[in-house]
Enzyme design. Structure first.
Site, PDB file in Angstrom:
ATOM      1  N   ASP A 185      -1.206  34.572  -1.374  1.00 18.49           N
ATOM      2  CA  ASP A 185      -0.763  33.446  -0.537  1.00 18.49           C
ATOM      3  C   ASP A 185      -0.936  32.169  -1.349  1.00 18.49           C
ATOM      4  O   ASP A 185      -2.053  31.797  -1.706  1.00 18.49           O
ATOM      5  CB  ASP A 185      -1.583  33.372   0.745  1.00 18.49           C
ATOM      6  CG  ASP A 185      -1.165  32.192   1.622  1.00 18.49           C
ATOM      7  OD1 ASP A 185      -0.029  32.193   2.113  1.00 18.49           O
ATOM      8  OD2 ASP A 185      -1.992  31.266   1.786  1.00 18.49           O
ATOM      9  N   GLU A 269       5.335  35.908  -1.240  1.00 22.35           N
ATOM     10  CA  GLU A 269       6.352  35.400  -0.325  1.00 22.35           C
ATOM     11  C   GLU A 269       7.553  34.884  -1.105  1.00 22.35           C
ATOM     12  O   GLU A 269       7.396  34.247  -2.155  1.00 22.35           O
ATOM     13  CB  GLU A 269       5.772  34.274   0.532  1.00 22.35           C
ATOM     14  CG  GLU A 269       4.812  34.736   1.600  1.00 22.35           C
ATOM     15  CD  GLU A 269       4.314  33.587   2.454  1.00 22.35           C
ATOM     16  OE1 GLU A 269       4.568  33.586   3.667  1.00 22.35           O
ATOM     17  OE2 GLU A 269       3.654  32.687   1.894  1.00 22.35           O
ATOM     18  N   CYS A 322      -1.999  38.131  13.626  1.00 26.45           N
ATOM     19  CA  CYS A 322      -3.329  38.729  13.760  1.00 26.45           C
ATOM     20  C   CYS A 322      -3.240  40.211  13.405  1.00 26.45           C
ATOM     21  O   CYS A 322      -2.461  40.954  14.018  1.00 26.45           O
ATOM     22  CB  CYS A 322      -3.852  38.566  15.185  1.00 26.45           C
ATOM     23  SG  CYS A 322      -5.461  39.371  15.450  1.00 26.45           S
ATOM     24  N   CYS A 325      -4.739  42.621  16.759  1.00 27.91           N
ATOM     25  CA  CYS A 325      -3.989  42.826  18.003  1.00 27.91           C
ATOM     26  C   CYS A 325      -2.483  42.713  17.803  1.00 27.91           C
ATOM     27  O   CYS A 325      -1.717  43.030  18.715  1.00 27.91           O
ATOM     28  CB  CYS A 325      -4.448  41.826  19.061  1.00 27.91           C
ATOM     29  SG  CYS A 325      -4.040  40.100  18.681  1.00 27.91           S
ATOM     30  N   CYS A 341      -8.229  34.259  16.623  1.00 26.67           N
ATOM     31  CA  CYS A 341      -7.315  34.874  17.587  1.00 26.67           C
ATOM     32  C   CYS A 341      -8.015  35.047  18.940  1.00 26.67           C
ATOM     33  O   CYS A 341      -9.252  35.108  19.025  1.00 26.67           O
ATOM     34  CB  CYS A 341      -6.825  36.220  17.064  1.00 26.67           C
ATOM     35  SG  CYS A 341      -5.596  37.014  18.131  1.00 26.67           S
ATOM     36  N   CYS A 343      -8.141  37.636  20.606  1.00 26.15           N
ATOM     37  CA  CYS A 343      -8.779  38.952  20.696  1.00 26.15           C
ATOM     38  C   CYS A 343     -10.172  38.962  20.086  1.00 26.15           C
ATOM     39  O   CYS A 343     -10.882  39.974  20.156  1.00 26.15           O
ATOM     40  CB  CYS A 343      -7.911  40.005  20.019  1.00 26.15           C
ATOM     41  SG  CYS A 343      -7.807  39.836  18.218  1.00 26.15           S
ATOM     42  N   ASP A 350      -6.152  31.455   4.760  1.00 20.84           N
ATOM     43  CA  ASP A 350      -5.412  31.881   3.572  1.00 20.84           C
ATOM     44  C   ASP A 350      -5.668  33.346   3.242  1.00 20.84           C
ATOM     45  O   ASP A 350      -4.756  34.064   2.813  1.00 20.84           O
ATOM     46  CB  ASP A 350      -5.795  30.996   2.380  1.00 20.84           C
ATOM     47  CG  ASP A 350      -5.399  29.542   2.595  1.00 20.84           C
ATOM     48  OD1 ASP A 350      -4.416  29.306   3.333  1.00 20.84           O
ATOM     49  OD2 ASP A 350      -6.069  28.643   2.042  1.00 20.84           O
TER      50      ASP A 350
END
Length: 409
Positions: A185, A269, A322, A325, A341, A343, A350
């Site tokens: 990333d 990416e 996430c 979940c 999150c 959850c 990152d």
């Protein structure tokens, strides 16, 4: 496979004159070919760079005898650049780009000094480079690192120094990667964060020297253009830019080489860097980080070391997804450095993005190995075969003693 080694040259005054003559000959050939192309096209003809080169060589010794003082490769360089310029122009026209970029004449004042020599017309021995029609060899700052057949040598001038980029045909080394896969990333706060937690800092080389750059630009604007003081300030500005670029390039090379040598599968990416640079608030930081150069180096270095680079779609929600979940945190902003999150899953923003990129890259590879060309089956359900996912994948989040597979949403 071809690899290039760029080496600084230390020419004598006579050799410097020869190099400048060769660059000037290449520029003249380009301008002559462009003018003749326009003339023939307006007359109803269909010119080509190859035909124009034959026409120029037929009259070269009679009308331009000074062009024979340097290698014929200088003339070939001019027409090769002309052919490339028109190919790019026609490609943009076919794509319907707004800026088509019709070839322009090169000026002595602003054009980059460079020309290309064929590999059969140069000789490299130790610290010496022998060019055609140059009596004495040119001293090189270091020896050539690669052993193989020399395909071409590109001579160029940058910030007052001459360089030779020697292109050599060599076989890739046999390399065994210590680790199987990784996700990367890239960002502004931290240049690159790997899925196993390794981080590479952003050195902000341009922004750290911005004050000096502004001062030199103000000084240049107060000078009379073309005067001696203007030229001296211009050289200072060019050298500062070159020093910043060299530091950035050195750091990027060390980072990408380490990643390509360590991991066999690299997930990144597919960033739209030109589109990101349109953001006036982040353009300077994005340009200073060098996202495009990092991805370019990873692409050819992973191939060189026998690895695989997998480009994840730029719209994949790597930072907002996430892994526990499968939910997407839509209210995540750039200021949020922790991913929290509902959850209960918590991780560094990152690192979470890098791990999601790694999983998505492995999923794409797995789909390709299994022969799937579509991501949905006949019922519109997502296809996620699991057989080809490597066991060595780094640090899968676990829940209930089993690898988390909820990201197969």
């Amino acid at each position: 496979m071809q690899r290039a080694h760029k080496i600084r040259l230390h020419p004598t005054p006579e050799q410097d004159e020869y190099l400048r003559k060769a660059c000037g000959t290449a520029r003249f050939a380009f301008n002559w070919g462009l003018a003749e192309w326009i003339r023939q096209y307006n007359g109803g003809g269909k010119p080509s760079a190859y035909a124009l080169k034959k026409q120029f060589n037929a009259i070269r010794r009679k009308e331009f005898p000074w062009s024979t003082e340097v290698s014929k490769c200088a003339v070939d360089t001019g027409f090769r650049h002309l052919d490339m310029a028109f190919k790019n122009f026609f490609r943009r026209c076919k794509k319907g780009d707004a800026k088509k970029g019709y070839p322009k004449f090169k000026t002595k004042k602003w054009s980059k000094l460079s020309f290309q020599m064929d590999g059969t017309r140069v000789k490299v021995r130790g610290h010496w480079l022998k060019l055609e029609r140059l009596h004495e060899p040119i001293n090189m700052a270091e020896v050539l690192r690669f052993d193989g057949e020399i395909k071409s040598v590109t001579i160029s001038e940058d910030a007052g120094h001459w360089y030779a980029a020697i292109n050599v045909e060599i076989e890739p080394p046999e390399h065994k990667h210590p680790r199987e896969s990784v996700g990367i990333d890239v960002g502004i706060k931290t240049l690159a964060v790997l899925s196993d937690g390794v981080q590479y800092e952003n050195q902000v080389l341009l922004r750290s020297r911005l004050r000096k750059l502004k001062r030199l630009n103000r000084e240049l604007s107060r000078r009379q253009e073309g005067s001696g003081r203007w030229n001296r300030t211009k050289k200072k500005l060019v050298k500062l830019h070159r020093r910043i670029a060299n530091k950035r390039l050195d750091y990027t090379h060390k980072m990408t080489t380490g990643i390509a040598r360590t991991y066999r599968i690299i997930g990144v990416e597919d960033l739209n860097v030109p589109g990101m640079l349109r953001n006036r608030r982040l353009a300077l930081s994005i340009a200073d980080a060098g996202f495009g150069e990092t991805q370019r180096q990873l692409r050819y270095k992973s191939e060189w070391y026998g690895g695989i680079l997998v480009e994840v779609d730029r719209f994949f929600p790597s930072s907002r997804l996430c892994p526990m979940c499968g939910g997407i945190k839509s209210d995540l902003t750039l200021r949020d450095r922790m991913f929290i999150c509902a959850c209960g899953y918590t991780a560094d923003r990152d690192v979470n993005a890098a791990q999601n990129i790694e999983r998505e890259a492995l999923r794409l590879m797995n789909r390709g190995r299994s022969g799937f060309t579509d991501s949905l089956n006949g019922r519109g359900q997502d296809i996620r075969p699991l057989e080809a996912i490597p066991d060595e994948a780094s640090k899968w989040p676990k829940k209930g003693g089993l690898p988390d597979l909820l990201w197969f949403r």
